[in-house]
Design a protein around this motif. Structure first.
Motif, PDB file in Angstrom:
ATOM      1  N   VAL A 135       0.828  -1.203   0.000  1.00  0.00           N
ATOM      2  CA  VAL A 135       0.000   0.000   0.000  1.00  0.00           C
ATOM      3  C   VAL A 135       0.863   1.254   0.000  1.00  0.00           C
ATOM      4  O   VAL A 135       0.620   2.193  -0.777  1.00  0.00           O
ATOM      5  CB  VAL A 135      -0.961   0.000   1.210  1.00  0.00           C
ATOM      6  CG1 VAL A 135      -1.700   1.341   1.308  1.00  0.00           C
ATOM      7  CG2 VAL A 135      -1.967  -1.143   1.095  1.00  0.00           C
ATOM      8  N   ASP A 136       1.894   1.285   0.837  1.00  0.00           N
ATOM      9  CA  ASP A 136       2.757   2.465   0.890  1.00  0.00           C
ATOM     10  C   ASP A 136       3.563   2.638  -0.397  1.00  0.00           C
ATOM     11  O   ASP A 136       3.876   3.771  -0.786  1.00  0.00           O
ATOM     12  CB  ASP A 136       3.696   2.389   2.093  1.00  0.00           C
ATOM     13  CG  ASP A 136       2.997   2.751   3.394  1.00  0.00           C
ATOM     14  OD1 ASP A 136       2.015   3.512   3.338  1.00  0.00           O
ATOM     15  OD2 ASP A 136       3.424   2.276   4.460  1.00  0.00           O
ATOM     16  N   LEU A 137       3.890   1.543  -1.049  1.00  0.00           N
ATOM     17  CA  LEU A 137       4.590   1.642  -2.334  1.00  0.00           C
ATOM     18  C   LEU A 137       3.694   2.284  -3.390  1.00  0.00           C
ATOM     19  O   LEU A 137       4.137   3.143  -4.154  1.00  0.00           O
ATOM     20  CB  LEU A 137       5.020   0.254  -2.810  1.00  0.00           C
ATOM     21  CG  LEU A 137       6.347  -0.296  -2.306  1.00  0.00           C
ATOM     22  CD1 LEU A 137       6.574  -1.699  -2.872  1.00  0.00           C
ATOM     23  CD2 LEU A 137       7.509   0.613  -2.690  1.00  0.00           C
TER      24      LEU A 137
ATOM     25  N   LEU B 168      -8.065  -4.893  -4.145  1.00  0.00           N
ATOM     26  CA  LEU B 168      -7.506  -6.094  -3.519  1.00  0.00           C
ATOM     27  C   LEU B 168      -8.592  -7.032  -3.026  1.00  0.00           C
ATOM     28  O   LEU B 168      -8.339  -8.222  -2.830  1.00  0.00           O
ATOM     29  CB  LEU B 168      -6.570  -5.704  -2.366  1.00  0.00           C
ATOM     30  CG  LEU B 168      -5.323  -4.908  -2.771  1.00  0.00           C
ATOM     31  CD1 LEU B 168      -4.485  -4.565  -1.546  1.00  0.00           C
ATOM     32  CD2 LEU B 168      -4.489  -5.669  -3.788  1.00  0.00           C
ATOM     33  N   ALA B 169      -9.801  -6.516  -2.822  1.00  0.00           N
ATOM     34  CA  ALA B 169     -10.924  -7.361  -2.414  1.00  0.00           C
ATOM     35  C   ALA B 169     -11.604  -8.017  -3.608  1.00  0.00           C
ATOM     36  O   ALA B 169     -12.513  -8.828  -3.438  1.00  0.00           O
ATOM     37  CB  ALA B 169     -11.945  -6.534  -1.637  1.00  0.00           C
ATOM     38  N   GLY B 170     -11.164  -7.660  -4.826  1.00  0.00           N
ATOM     39  CA  GLY B 170     -11.718  -8.293  -6.004  1.00  0.00           C
ATOM     40  C   GLY B 170     -12.886  -7.570  -6.642  1.00  0.00           C
ATOM     41  O   GLY B 170     -13.499  -8.088  -7.584  1.00  0.00           O
ATOM     42  N   LEU B 171     -13.200  -6.376  -6.162  1.00  0.00           N
ATOM     43  CA  LEU B 171     -14.262  -5.590  -6.776  1.00  0.00           C
ATOM     44  C   LEU B 171     -13.703  -4.845  -7.994  1.00  0.00           C
ATOM     45  O   LEU B 171     -12.493  -4.647  -8.104  1.00  0.00           O
ATOM     46  CB  LEU B 171     -14.828  -4.590  -5.764  1.00  0.00           C
ATOM     47  CG  LEU B 171     -15.588  -5.194  -4.567  1.00  0.00           C
ATOM     48  CD1 LEU B 171     -15.990  -4.096  -3.588  1.00  0.00           C
ATOM     49  CD2 LEU B 171     -16.808  -5.980  -5.026  1.00  0.00           C
ATOM     50  N   PRO B 172     -14.567  -4.407  -8.907  1.00  0.00           N
ATOM     51  CA  PRO B 172     -14.081  -3.674 -10.082  1.00  0.00           C
ATOM     52  C   PRO B 172     -13.314  -2.424  -9.661  1.00  0.00           C
ATOM     53  O   PRO B 172     -13.662  -1.772  -8.675  1.00  0.00           O
ATOM     54  CB  PRO B 172     -15.372  -3.301 -10.821  1.00  0.00           C
ATOM     55  CG  PRO B 172     -16.402  -4.258 -10.333  1.00  0.00           C
ATOM     56  CD  PRO B 172     -16.036  -4.578  -8.919  1.00  0.00           C
ATOM     57  N   GLU B 173     -12.283  -2.091 -10.430  1.00  0.00           N
ATOM     58  CA  GLU B 173     -11.487  -0.904 -10.103  1.00  0.00           C
ATOM     59  C   GLU B 173     -12.211   0.359 -10.554  1.00  0.00           C
ATOM     60  O   GLU B 173     -12.603   0.473 -11.720  1.00  0.00           O
ATOM     61  CB  GLU B 173     -10.116  -0.963 -10.765  1.00  0.00           C
ATOM     62  CG  GLU B 173      -9.262   0.255 -10.460  1.00  0.00           C
ATOM     63  CD  GLU B 173      -7.840   0.154 -10.962  1.00  0.00           C
ATOM     64  OE1 GLU B 173      -7.121   1.175 -10.918  1.00  0.00           O
ATOM     65  OE2 GLU B 173      -7.435  -0.945 -11.401  1.00  0.00           O
TER      66      GLU B 173
ATOM     67  N   ASN C 172     -12.820  -0.073  10.180  1.00  0.00           N
ATOM     68  CA  ASN C 172     -13.762  -1.087   9.693  1.00  0.00           C
ATOM     69  C   ASN C 172     -13.791  -1.120   8.167  1.00  0.00           C
ATOM     70  O   ASN C 172     -14.807  -0.784   7.547  1.00  0.00           O
ATOM     71  CB  ASN C 172     -15.166  -0.812  10.251  1.00  0.00           C
ATOM     72  CG  ASN C 172     -16.085  -2.011  10.137  1.00  0.00           C
ATOM     73  OD1 ASN C 172     -15.735  -3.024   9.523  1.00  0.00           O
ATOM     74  ND2 ASN C 172     -17.270  -1.912  10.700  1.00  0.00           N
ATOM     75  N   PRO C 173     -12.689  -1.543   7.546  1.00  0.00           N
ATOM     76  CA  PRO C 173     -12.654  -1.585   6.085  1.00  0.00           C
ATOM     77  C   PRO C 173     -13.648  -2.586   5.492  1.00  0.00           C
ATOM     78  O   PRO C 173     -14.111  -2.384   4.363  1.00  0.00           O
ATOM     79  CB  PRO C 173     -11.207  -1.973   5.771  1.00  0.00           C
ATOM     80  CG  PRO C 173     -10.705  -2.641   7.012  1.00  0.00           C
ATOM     81  CD  PRO C 173     -11.404  -1.953   8.141  1.00  0.00           C
TER      82      PRO C 173
ATOM     83  N   THR D 277      -7.151  -8.455   3.192  1.00  0.00           N
ATOM     84  CA  THR D 277      -6.946  -8.613   4.642  1.00  0.00           C
ATOM     85  C   THR D 277      -5.463  -8.586   5.026  1.00  0.00           C
ATOM     86  O   THR D 277      -5.127  -8.396   6.188  1.00  0.00           O
ATOM     87  CB  THR D 277      -7.578  -9.920   5.150  1.00  0.00           C
ATOM     88  OG1 THR D 277      -6.935 -11.050   4.529  1.00  0.00           O
ATOM     89  CG2 THR D 277      -9.070  -9.957   4.831  1.00  0.00           C
ATOM     90  N   ARG D 278      -4.573  -8.763   4.055  1.00  0.00           N
ATOM     91  CA  ARG D 278      -3.142  -8.705   4.353  1.00  0.00           C
ATOM     92  C   ARG D 278      -2.627  -7.278   4.419  1.00  0.00           C
ATOM     93  O   ARG D 278      -1.502  -7.035   4.857  1.00  0.00           O
ATOM     94  CB  ARG D 278      -2.350  -9.489   3.291  1.00  0.00           C
ATOM     95  CG  ARG D 278      -2.700 -10.960   3.223  1.00  0.00           C
ATOM     96  CD  ARG D 278      -1.585 -11.767   2.570  1.00  0.00           C
ATOM     97  NE  ARG D 278      -1.400 -11.432   1.174  1.00  0.00           N
ATOM     98  CZ  ARG D 278      -2.043 -12.028   0.171  1.00  0.00           C
ATOM     99  NH1 ARG D 278      -2.933 -12.973   0.424  1.00  0.00           N
ATOM    100  NH2 ARG D 278      -1.796 -11.687  -1.084  1.00  0.00           N
ATOM    101  N   HIS D 279      -3.447  -6.340   4.002  1.00  0.00           N
ATOM    102  CA  HIS D 279      -2.987  -4.953   3.906  1.00  0.00           C
ATOM    103  C   HIS D 279      -3.837  -3.951   4.688  1.00  0.00           C
ATOM    104  O   HIS D 279      -3.445  -2.799   4.826  1.00  0.00           O
ATOM    105  CB  HIS D 279      -2.949  -4.526   2.434  1.00  0.00           C
ATOM    106  CG  HIS D 279      -2.144  -5.460   1.581  1.00  0.00           C
ATOM    107  ND1 HIS D 279      -0.763  -5.454   1.571  1.00  0.00           N
ATOM    108  CD2 HIS D 279      -2.526  -6.447   0.732  1.00  0.00           C
ATOM    109  CE1 HIS D 279      -0.339  -6.393   0.747  1.00  0.00           C
ATOM    110  NE2 HIS D 279      -1.370  -7.000   0.224  1.00  0.00           N
ATOM    111  N   PHE D 280      -4.975  -4.403   5.190  1.00  0.00           N
ATOM    112  CA  PHE D 280      -5.860  -3.528   5.954  1.00  0.00           C
ATOM    113  C   PHE D 280      -6.275  -4.230   7.237  1.00  0.00           C
ATOM    114  O   PHE D 280      -6.443  -5.443   7.265  1.00  0.00           O
ATOM    115  CB  PHE D 280      -7.101  -3.147   5.130  1.00  0.00           C
ATOM    116  CG  PHE D 280      -6.786  -2.313   3.922  1.00  0.00           C
ATOM    117  CD1 PHE D 280      -6.814  -0.924   3.989  1.00  0.00           C
ATOM    118  CD2 PHE D 280      -6.432  -2.907   2.715  1.00  0.00           C
ATOM    119  CE1 PHE D 280      -6.510  -0.156   2.881  1.00  0.00           C
ATOM    120  CE2 PHE D 280      -6.128  -2.142   1.602  1.00  0.00           C
ATOM    121  CZ  PHE D 280      -6.167  -0.764   1.686  1.00  0.00           C
TER     122      PHE D 280
END
Length: 256
Positions: free
Chosen positions: A85-87, A145-150, A221-222, A249-252
């Motif tokens: 995320v920071d990158l 990252l959750a797989g929703l459309p960008e 609460n993401p 979940t690995r980033h939030f």
């Protein structure tokens, strides 16, 4: 600059320091980050984070200071273990501050084979132009990252005659759906409040839906934010997955 002038000629500003010198956003670090040509030349003084320079590192001189190029600074951060995320935040901000093509990060990461090369490539693929803030990047990454459309970045809503009307951080134009971060910094600004009301009324009249995300929706609460975005997409007729990809979940932070 005083420290730089007292160091060997082969030394250059890198990592967090170079990102900031280029106008980008890097994770907090109180140290000045410098890369040296050899281990023997590494600086050992308070307030300096000394790194062994990458072989073939791309540098340039700006305002009399030798530093990593924007793409190299991005790769420097990856080598130091900065999070995905920071990158992406660093990449987005460097693109905006220096009017860069995001594809340059993909090209740079493709030929990079140092530490965390895979993360660098993944982050480079997610860098976008037109991003205004780190929170905008965080929201977009949570969604993706959750797989929703960008969502589309920096979308401009125009009138029927083509004139500019409003600009939005994140948008699904095909569904007339806007995702917007609200930092509440203008909650008591009468002029801004009036502007927001006018905009909201116009959007309602034109059939747009807006989902507002505040900081709690990212840091506390993401999952709820994802549920709200998915529900809005479904309401607008989009076909979306019934379950979220677990990469987010690995980033939030996930509530226990």
């Amino acid at each position: 600059s005083t420290i730089m002038k007292r160091l060997p000629a082969a030394t250059h500003a890198s990592h967090h320091t170079a990102v900031r010198l280029w106008g980008g956003v890097a994770p907090y670090s109180a140290d000045i980050h410098l890369s040296m040509a050899s281990r023997e030349a590494r600086c050992r003084r308070a307030g300096v984070a000394a790194h062994l320079g990458m072989q073939g590192a791309h540098t340039t001189v700006r305002d009399g200071i030798r530093m990593s190029t924007p793409i190299q600074a991005f790769l420097d951060l990856a080598s130091a273990g900065v999070s995905l995320v920071d990158l992406v935040i660093a990449g987005d901000s460097l693109v905006k501050a220096n009017n860069l093509d995001p594809a340059l990060f993909i090209v740079g990461a493709a030929v990079y084979h140092g530490r965390n090369a895979g993360r660098a490539r993944r982050a480079a693929s997610l860098v976008r132009a037109g991003v205004d803030s780190p929170m905008e990047t965080r929201i977009r990454l949570l969604i993706v990252l959750a797989g929703l459309p960008e969502p589309q970045v920096n979308f401009i809503v125009r009138l029927a005659d083509g004139k500019w009307r409003w600009r939005f951080d994140l948008c699904y134009p095909e569904y007339k759906l806007i995702i917007e971060y609200d930092g509440r910094h203008h909650a008591y600004d009468d002029e801004q409040w009036s502007h927001d009301l006018e905009r909201r009324e116009w959007l309602d009249q034109e059939g747009w839906r807006i989902v507002i995300v505040v900081s709690e929706g990212i840091y506390e609460n993401p999952l709820r934010t994802l549920q709200r975005v998915r529900a809005a997409l479904e309401e607008r007729g989009a076909r979306v997955p019934k379950s979220f990809r677990q990469e987010w979940t690995r980033h939030f932070m996930v509530r226990s």
